[in-house]
Design an enzyme around this catalytic site. Structure first.
Site, mmCIF file in Angstrom:
data_model
loop_
_atom_site.group_PDB
_atom_site.id
_atom_site.type_symbol
_atom_site.label_atom_id
_atom_site.label_comp_id
_atom_site.label_asym_id
_atom_site.label_seq_id
_atom_site.Cartn_x
_atom_site.Cartn_y
_atom_site.Cartn_z
ATOM 1 N N ILE A 106 0.858 -1.191 0.000
ATOM 2 C CA ILE A 106 0.000 0.000 0.000
ATOM 3 C C ILE A 106 0.891 1.237 0.000
ATOM 4 C CG2 ILE A 106 -1.721 1.321 1.307
ATOM 5 C CD1 ILE A 106 -2.627 -1.400 2.496
ATOM 6 N N HIS A 107 0.590 2.149 -0.851
ATOM 7 C CA HIS A 107 1.357 3.392 -0.929
ATOM 8 C C HIS A 107 0.531 4.532 -0.354
ATOM 9 C CE1 HIS A 107 3.959 6.560 -2.397
ATOM 10 N NE2 HIS A 107 2.860 7.166 -2.845
ATOM 11 N N PRO A 108 1.024 5.371 0.480
ATOM 12 C CA PRO A 108 2.349 5.339 1.073
ATOM 13 C C PRO A 108 2.271 4.802 2.499
ATOM 14 C CG PRO A 108 1.398 7.540 1.262
ATOM 15 C CD PRO A 108 0.306 6.628 0.783
#
Ligand SMILES: Cc1cc2nc3c(=O)[nH]c(=O)nc-3n(C[C@H](O)[C@H](O)[C@H](O)COP(=O)(O)OP(=O)(O)OC[C@H]3O[C@@H](n4cnc5c(N)ncnc54)[C@H](O)[C@@H]3O)c2cc1C
Length: 406
Positions: A387-389
């Site tokens: 998962i960003h960020p």
């Protein structure tokens, strides 16, 4: 209390995030009251569960064996074919001349302080000393930590301890390593400690002294001789991998059997004994993977072996290591102190251990723990989608960084 100290820290440092605050001070009695309320809630919850159980009776008192299967508590003599020793540890008080003539604190006394120490001097650079040191620094005390060894948290890899030391020093905690404590003396309301270091002698004076120099097992006043239960040279109760002592029908669980000294391990010991005794299982401590955390900031999340332990065990290694300053989320949060380190078995790419020194390092390392439990290679996380960020995104770069070492 660690969380309270974190809030104080954020409040004082608010300008870093473009937030204006006034002068920050900590209401120690309020913090203590909050802690006490929480402790009482847990305690009464457990006591309530015990009371609800038929056939379970809680005796409050000092238990001592009078024979292999007999224990005396006050005026009561209890007899059972199954006895579980789970008496834990207490602070180890080092033999420093003068120490017993002053009012020093241990991890118990410090949790009942009514006033903030002006200067807290801590003997011991293990996790207890560091957690309390940073906490009281953030509450507003001056803090000095005196460590006998050349490295803080000596069981950890040196570079991990070094980065942690840097983070604490950046907050104004004074750390003196390689320091031999020579003498303690009371000076009115203050206490002084004479130390010798490789650079000479120094006398440190403080308002409060915390002794956090290790733990000793609560096995010496248990009447173990009457039961014939063996202890090791360190006084911990000798057990096999099923946590059985040398006396049939007597087990030892938790810190008193030599640990590792963590609540989760004491709980796991119970699960092993329960499975074997009640469910007819064949569980043991062999190959148990131990996760734990040091609740400093950055937090040190750890699982499995350190590089030093893996080398000593003769593994051929691959190592990965990145600073937290390479992790986008850490940059955005402006919390870049720390590192990620992975120790891998070069033969089969299985993770042997990891150290995640970062905000929420204790949470992060459990992802690697899960991989170890699944007996999956570290490469499973190489090129994975994160998962960003998030801080876990750092694993992307960490896995890319794993290389064989000599
Ligand atoms: C300051 C501090 C911070 C810690 N932080 C963490 C942490 O963040 N995470 C973590 O996992 N671990 C932490 N630990 C370690 C953790 O507290 C211990 O590993 C854990 O409590 C061990 O559990 P236990 O069941 O072995 O014994 P304990 O929890 O120590 O319980 C033993 C009990 O037996 C009683 N007892 C002793 N002798 C007798 C006797 N003769 N008769 C009757 N009763 C007796 C004691 O009074 C005590 O209540 C911390 C420890 C300290 C000191």
């Amino acid at each position: 209390m660690v969380a309270c100290a974190q809030v104080a820290h954020y409040s004082r440092q608010a300008a870093r995030w473009g937030v204006k605050t006034g002068e920050v001070s900590v209401d120690l009695p309020a913090v203590m009251a909050m802690k006490e309320q929480l402790v009482q809630r847990f305690r009464s919850g457990i006591a309530g569960q015990i009371e609800q159980r038929e056939n379970l009776r809680l005796y409050r008192g000092q238990a001592r064996f009078s024979a292999a299967h007999r224990v005396r508590v006050g005026d009561d003599e209890l007899e059972s074919e199954h006895i579980f020793i789970n008496t834990g540890t207490r602070p180890l008080i080092p033999a420093i001349p003068g120490l017993n003539s002053v009012d020093y604190l241990t991890n118990c006394g410090i949790l009942n302080l009514a006033e903030l120490p002006e200067h807290l001097l801590i003997i011991g650079g293990g996790y207890i000393g560091l957690e309390f040191g940073q906490m009281f620094r953030r509450f507003g005390s001056r803090v000095t930590i005196v460590q006998r060894r050349g490295q803080l948290v000596p069981r950890e890899d040196p570079e991990v301890a070094e980065v942690l030391q840097g983070a604490l020093e950046a907050e104004g905690v004074r750390i003196i390593c390689n320091a031999q404590a020579r003498r303690v003396e009371g000076r009115g309301d203050a206490v002084s400690l004479e130390i010798t270091t490789p650079t000479g002698e120094e006398t440190l004076t403080a308002s409060h002294l915390l002794v956090a120099a290790g733990r000793q097992p609560n096995s010496d006043d248990l009447g173990l001789e009457a039961a014939g239960v063996e202890v090791t040279e360190r006084g911990t109760i000798r057990v096999n991998s099923r946590l059985e002592t040398n006396v049939p029908g007597i087990w030892a669980l938790g810190d008193v059997n030599g640990g590792p000294n963590f609540t989760n391990i004491s709980d796991n010991d119970y699960r092993i004994v329960y499975a074997n005794l009640i469910e007819g299982g064949e569980r043991s401590t062999k190959g148990r993977i131990v996760p734990y955390a040091i609740f400093t900031d950055p937090q040190l999340g750890r699982v499995g072996r350190t590089e030093r332990q893996a080398r000593a065990a003769g593994y051929r290694l691959k190592i990965g290591g990145i600073p937290m300053s390479w992790v986008a989320r850490a940059m955005e949060r402006q919390e870049t102190a720390g590192l990620m380190k992975l120790v891998v078995n070069a033969e089969d790419d299985r993770i042997l251990g990891a150290a995640i020194l970062a905000s929420e390092g204790g949470e992060l390392v459990q992802l690697l723990h899960a991989l170890m439990l699944a007996d999956a290679p570290y490469t499973l996380l190489k090129g994975a989608i994160y998962i960003h960020p998030t801080l876990a995104e750092g694993f992307f770069t960490l896995m890319e960084n794993v290389k064989p070492v000599d």
